[in-house]
Design an enzyme around this catalytic site. Structure first.
Site, mmCIF file in Angstrom:
data_model
loop_
_atom_site.group_PDB
_atom_site.id
_atom_site.type_symbol
_atom_site.label_atom_id
_atom_site.label_comp_id
_atom_site.label_asym_id
_atom_site.label_seq_id
_atom_site.Cartn_x
_atom_site.Cartn_y
_atom_site.Cartn_z
ATOM 1 N N CYS A 104 0.887 -1.163 0.000
ATOM 2 C CA CYS A 104 0.000 0.000 0.000
ATOM 3 C C CYS A 104 0.915 1.201 0.000
ATOM 4 C CB CYS A 104 -0.903 0.011 1.232
ATOM 5 S SG CYS A 104 -1.879 1.527 1.343
ATOM 6 N N CYS A 112 -0.612 4.335 2.221
ATOM 7 C CA CYS A 112 -0.664 4.268 3.693
ATOM 8 C C CYS A 112 -0.277 2.870 4.157
ATOM 9 C CB CYS A 112 -2.025 4.709 4.224
ATOM 10 S SG CYS A 112 -3.457 3.926 3.456
ATOM 11 N N SER A 113 -1.201 2.126 4.747
ATOM 12 C CA SER A 113 -0.844 0.790 5.219
ATOM 13 C C SER A 113 -2.029 -0.163 5.106
ATOM 14 C CB SER A 113 -0.337 0.845 6.655
ATOM 15 O OG SER A 113 -1.310 1.448 7.490
ATOM 16 N N CYS A 114 -2.818 -0.048 4.008
ATOM 17 C CA CYS A 114 -3.926 -0.970 3.766
ATOM 18 C C CYS A 114 -3.378 -2.396 3.781
ATOM 19 C CB CYS A 114 -4.577 -0.702 2.408
ATOM 20 S SG CYS A 114 -5.305 0.930 2.269
#
Lengths: 222, 109
Positions: A122, A125-127
């Site tokens: 991702c 962000c941090s999906c």
């Protein structure tokens, strides 16, 4: 931004010995810690959520771990009909097994084959497929992995010890909004007749992110 | 003669504008806000792999609390790595797969 300071912030050009057994002294909370506390208290005070809701949500997150993803992978390896349902609609197939998608994300399961290797990232962000894998590892959330995985995936993979032959296509999937990905790794050779539980024990978090293949224990230690 | 079903008129935006196999170009806009299109993808051309159904709440709007009726078609597209990154090292068949909202896509030749 308020600088984060704590009583333990000091230079180390002095000669006193540190006591390894000293209790951890927490410093002043950071800017975002304070903002989180303030927002949380406001929400509770206004009756939008309760402290119990927050505790419950933490319990939801804590109940998710790579063991769930490993069980899904092992089932796909041993049950062809489930495998095709999983590849058709990852979320629905996981829901069949009782894995809920509390964050209302969709799931695309990416099948590794002899000619295709999938890697997930991702960049924004941090999906991460939290409903099936739990919390992501720190490196997944940090800039070096996020920025490099899309630009030089083969070098990143090599740093994890994974060298992908030139004739194998690399597909990097970058999460942007409501879709999450789970890599379905190749089933290792020499596992014919293994039970689902035994197969699941081979499947690690990193293999489901796509940074390593699934290997037998003796191969991994070579 | 068209059947009654074939004469149904759908609302603007109700049906996806693109189908798998279509060539699409990602917009080069730079709006300020919560946008889920990475900079490296803007202006790139790719191919639609899949229409993600059902259409989704547009989280670019939802980020600001405007989610009433803002459903958007969402597509999984593929872009060859060598066209994204000049001098890309690896197989020319390596590719990026990513989801993009219809509002960011236009038809490409």
């Amino acid at each position: 931004m308020i600088p984060e300071t704590s009583p333990s912030d000091h230079d180390h050009d002095h000669d006193h010995a540190h006591d390894d057994h000293a209790p951890v002294v927490e410093g002043r909370p950071g800017y975002y810690d304070m903002m989180e506390t303030a927002v949380r208290e406001l929400f509770i005070e206004k009756g939008l959520i309760t402290a119990g809701d927050i505790r419950r949500q933490i319990e939801v997150l804590d109940s998710r771990s790579p063991a769930l993803g490993a069980a899904v992978v092992a089932k796909a390896w041993t049950d062809a009909a489930f495998r095709s349902r999983l590849l058709e609609n990852g979320r629905r197939a996981c829901e069949e097994l009782g894995i809920s998608f509390y964050d209302d994300t969709d799931l695309i399961v990416l099948e590794n084959t002899e000619t295709v290797h999938n890697l997930i990232v991702c960049t924004l962000c941090s999906c991460y497929p939290r409903p099936v894998l739990g919390l992501p590892p720190d490196w997944y959330k940090l800039k070096p992995y996020r920025s490099r995985a899309v630009v030089e995936p083969r070098k990143v993979l090599a740093e994890f010890g994974t060298v992908i032959p030139e004739d194998v296509e690399i597909r990097v999937s970058d999460s942007t909004a409501t879709v999450r990905f789970l890599v379905l790794p190749c089933r290792p050779e020499g596992t014919d007749g293994w039970s689902e539980d035994r197969l699941a024990s081979l499947v690690t978090r990193d293999a489901m992110i796509g940074v390593i293949p699934v290997t037998l224990p003796q191969e991994a230690s070579r | 003669m068209a059947t009654v079903f074939e004469r149904v008129v759908t609302a603007t935006g109700e049906k996806p504008a693109f189908a798998p196999g279509d060539r699409v170009k990602v917009g080069t806009r730079s709006p300020i806000g919560h946008y889920r299109v990475p900079q490296y993808l803007r202006g790139q051309t790719g191919e639609v792999l899949k229409v993600i159904e059902p259409s989704l709440i547009d989280n670019e709007e939802e980020g600001y609390g405007r989610n009433a009726g803002n459903r958007r078609h969402y597509y999984r597209i593929s872009v060859p790595m060598p066209s994204l990154w000049p001098g890309y090292e690896g197989s020319p068949r390596d590719e990026l797969q990513i989801e993009v909202y219809e509002t960011w896509l236009e038809r490409a030749a």
